[in-house]
Design a protein around this motif. Structure first.
Motif, mmCIF file in Angstrom:
data_model
loop_
_atom_site.group_PDB
_atom_site.id
_atom_site.type_symbol
_atom_site.label_atom_id
_atom_site.label_comp_id
_atom_site.label_asym_id
_atom_site.label_seq_id
_atom_site.Cartn_x
_atom_site.Cartn_y
_atom_site.Cartn_z
ATOM 1 N N ASP A 76 0.696 -1.412 0.260
ATOM 2 C CA ASP A 76 -0.041 -0.030 -0.073
ATOM 3 C C ASP A 76 0.627 1.634 -0.187
ATOM 4 O O ASP A 76 0.148 1.820 -0.162
ATOM 5 C CB ASP A 76 -0.527 0.221 1.007
ATOM 6 C CG ASP A 76 -1.907 -0.520 1.079
ATOM 7 O OD1 ASP A 76 -2.516 -1.478 0.103
ATOM 8 O OD2 ASP A 76 -2.557 -1.496 2.377
ATOM 9 N N THR A 77 2.141 0.905 0.703
ATOM 10 C CA THR A 77 2.872 2.048 0.859
ATOM 11 C C THR A 77 4.228 2.143 -0.205
ATOM 12 O O THR A 77 5.052 4.038 -0.162
ATOM 13 C CB THR A 77 2.949 2.397 2.659
ATOM 14 O OG1 THR A 77 3.914 1.521 2.468
ATOM 15 C CG2 THR A 77 2.303 3.039 3.325
ATOM 16 N N GLY A 78 4.547 1.532 0.055
ATOM 17 C CA GLY A 78 6.047 0.911 -0.986
ATOM 18 C C GLY A 78 7.308 1.201 -0.319
ATOM 19 O O GLY A 78 8.096 0.722 0.039
ATOM 20 N N ASN A 79 6.444 1.159 1.174
ATOM 21 C CA ASN A 79 7.670 0.484 2.534
ATOM 22 C C ASN A 79 8.329 -0.444 2.802
ATOM 23 O O ASN A 79 7.154 -1.343 2.417
ATOM 24 C CB ASN A 79 7.356 1.981 3.549
ATOM 25 C CG ASN A 79 7.139 2.954 3.169
ATOM 26 O OD1 ASN A 79 7.889 4.016 2.539
ATOM 27 N ND2 ASN A 79 6.218 4.217 4.208
ATOM 28 N N THR A 80 9.143 -0.517 4.054
ATOM 29 C CA THR A 80 9.662 -1.363 4.135
ATOM 30 C C THR A 80 8.774 -1.811 5.311
ATOM 31 O O THR A 80 9.680 -0.627 6.226
ATOM 32 C CB THR A 80 11.479 -1.396 3.761
ATOM 33 O OG1 THR A 80 12.017 -1.958 2.587
ATOM 34 C CG2 THR A 80 11.622 -3.675 4.582
ATOM 35 N N ILE A 92 7.396 -6.793 17.267
ATOM 36 C CA ILE A 92 6.652 -5.965 17.031
ATOM 37 C C ILE A 92 6.819 -5.785 15.318
ATOM 38 O O ILE A 92 8.081 -6.330 15.202
ATOM 39 C CB ILE A 92 7.878 -4.982 18.304
ATOM 40 C CG1 ILE A 92 7.148 -5.074 19.292
ATOM 41 C CG2 ILE A 92 6.781 -3.749 18.017
ATOM 42 C CD1 ILE A 92 8.264 -4.599 20.519
ATOM 43 N N VAL A 93 6.214 -4.892 15.019
ATOM 44 C CA VAL A 93 6.824 -4.403 13.592
ATOM 45 C C VAL A 93 6.636 -3.108 13.304
ATOM 46 O O VAL A 93 6.047 -2.162 13.763
ATOM 47 C CB VAL A 93 4.972 -5.107 12.556
ATOM 48 C CG1 VAL A 93 5.821 -4.987 11.083
ATOM 49 C CG2 VAL A 93 4.746 -6.730 12.525
ATOM 50 N N THR A 94 7.205 -2.689 12.569
ATOM 51 C CA THR A 94 7.389 -1.291 13.026
ATOM 52 C C THR A 94 7.490 -0.812 10.811
ATOM 53 O O THR A 94 7.789 -1.724 10.049
ATOM 54 C CB THR A 94 8.994 -0.738 12.719
ATOM 55 O OG1 THR A 94 10.098 -0.907 12.387
ATOM 56 C CG2 THR A 94 9.317 -0.798 14.468
ATOM 57 N N SER A 116 -3.354 9.451 8.393
ATOM 58 C CA SER A 116 -4.171 10.085 7.228
ATOM 59 C C SER A 116 -2.741 10.431 6.007
ATOM 60 O O SER A 116 -3.352 11.241 4.688
ATOM 61 C CB SER A 116 -5.121 11.551 7.372
ATOM 62 O OG SER A 116 -3.345 12.284 8.465
ATOM 63 N N GLU A 117 -1.957 10.738 6.583
ATOM 64 C CA GLU A 117 -0.378 10.478 5.998
ATOM 65 C C GLU A 117 -0.046 9.012 6.003
ATOM 66 O O GLU A 117 0.381 9.017 6.303
ATOM 67 C CB GLU A 117 0.990 11.248 6.240
ATOM 68 C CG GLU A 117 0.717 12.769 6.267
ATOM 69 C CD GLU A 117 0.391 13.038 5.089
ATOM 70 O OE1 GLU A 117 0.800 13.474 4.184
ATOM 71 O OE2 GLU A 117 -0.397 14.977 5.046
ATOM 72 N N SER A 118 -0.360 8.160 4.105
ATOM 73 C CA SER A 118 -0.125 6.929 4.676
ATOM 74 C C SER A 118 1.395 6.369 4.656
ATOM 75 O O SER A 118 1.782 5.248 4.686
ATOM 76 C CB SER A 118 -1.226 6.424 2.692
ATOM 77 O OG SER A 118 0.407 6.874 1.525
ATOM 78 N N TYR A 119 2.061 7.166 4.544
ATOM 79 C CA TYR A 119 3.336 6.596 5.018
ATOM 80 C C TYR A 119 4.402 6.653 6.519
ATOM 81 O O TYR A 119 5.758 6.119 6.078
ATOM 82 C CB TYR A 119 4.550 7.868 3.602
ATOM 83 C CG TYR A 119 3.962 7.606 2.344
ATOM 84 C CD1 TYR A 119 4.423 6.151 1.528
ATOM 85 C CD2 TYR A 119 3.132 8.813 2.283
ATOM 86 C CE1 TYR A 119 4.146 6.328 0.243
ATOM 87 C CE2 TYR A 119 3.243 8.432 0.626
ATOM 88 C CZ TYR A 119 3.377 7.946 -0.562
ATOM 89 O OH TYR A 119 2.429 7.518 -1.397
ATOM 90 N N TYR A 120 3.878 7.193 7.266
ATOM 91 C CA TYR A 120 3.873 6.251 8.674
ATOM 92 C C TYR A 120 5.451 7.604 8.569
ATOM 93 O O TYR A 120 5.679 7.293 10.486
ATOM 94 C CB TYR A 120 4.405 4.855 8.750
ATOM 95 C CG TYR A 120 2.650 4.306 8.267
ATOM 96 C CD1 TYR A 120 1.492 4.684 8.993
ATOM 97 C CD2 TYR A 120 3.059 3.575 7.942
ATOM 98 C CE1 TYR A 120 0.281 3.937 8.526
ATOM 99 C CE2 TYR A 120 1.882 2.843 7.157
ATOM 100 C CZ TYR A 120 0.933 2.673 7.489
ATOM 101 O OH TYR A 120 -0.362 2.141 7.798
#
Length: 218
Positions: A76-80, A92-94, A116-120
């Motif tokens: 959804d975000t492309g982040n790891t 624990i997931v970060t 509301s900002e999807s990249y955390y």
């Protein structure tokens, strides 16, 4: 396909190895609640271990040592997303340093968090935004809160194997159904990576302190 099979084999091997290593230290999150003292790793121990690692403290309990079991992409975000594991199966997931899920913690567990900002990513400028939590026990879904974030200064941090100049970011979290506010604090290095945090994944119920020991390289 061969690359995929090799990756799966490596992941299983890594998980088995890191779990065995934590078992050897005798430190787990659930055991921490029985009154064990803080875990103290040495620089040599951390550097010798071939896995990324962190210190974690849950709800002011003793500090425990965890290692990285999996790294996977959030589609959804492309982040790891990084999954930090203890030998008793607590996880624990970060994502971008923010706790986005927990499993098998003793009392409360975060199922999901959305912003509301999807990249955390913790903000490095003053701003206000919304966040929503799903957590157990009790199937509390879409518990919303308002967040006011600001940079409060710079701080030099020293860990076992690194020293970094950081920006200190504070988030004031106010749940919509409460007048009580909670403060999360993130320390970001010059590359914007969270190297330490004290955060409320579930306001009022679950506070987690994390410190990166051996960073995940990718």
């Amino acid at each position: 396909m061969n690359h995929f099979r090799i990756l799966i084999i490596l992941l299983f091997a890594a998980t088995a190895g890191c779990s065995q290593y934590i078992k050897d230290t005798g430190e787990t999150i659930k055991e921490a609640y029985s009154g064990l003292p803080d875990t103290h790793m040495t620089k040599d121990e951390v550097e010798a271990l071939p896995y990324a690692s962190i210190y974690a403290r849950v709800n002011d309990g003793p500090r425990v040592f965890m290692v990285l079991a999996f790294a996977e992409t959030n589609t959804d975000t492309g982040n790891t997303r990084l999954k930090w594991l203890s030998s008793d199966g607590a996880m624990i997931v970060t994502e971008n340093g923010r706790v986005v899920k927990t499993l098998h913690l003793p009392n409360y567990n975060l199922l999901n968090v959305t912003t509301s900002e999807s990249y955390y990513q913790p903000k490095t400028e003053s701003d206000s935004w919304k966040i929503s939590y799903d957590w157990q026990p009790g199937y509390h879904l879409q518990q919303e809160a308002s967040v006011q974030s600001s940079v409060v200064g710079k701080e030099l941090l020293t860990s076992l194997i690194w020293q970094k100049n950081t920006n200190k970011v504070v988030e004031i979290i106010t749940p919509d159904k409460s007048s009580q506010s909670y403060q999360s604090t993130f320390w970001l290095d010059e590359q914007g990576q969270v190297v330490k945090s004290i955060q409320w994944p579930i306001p009022e119920h679950l506070m987690i302190e994390l410190e990166i020991l051996k960073p995940y390289i990718g």
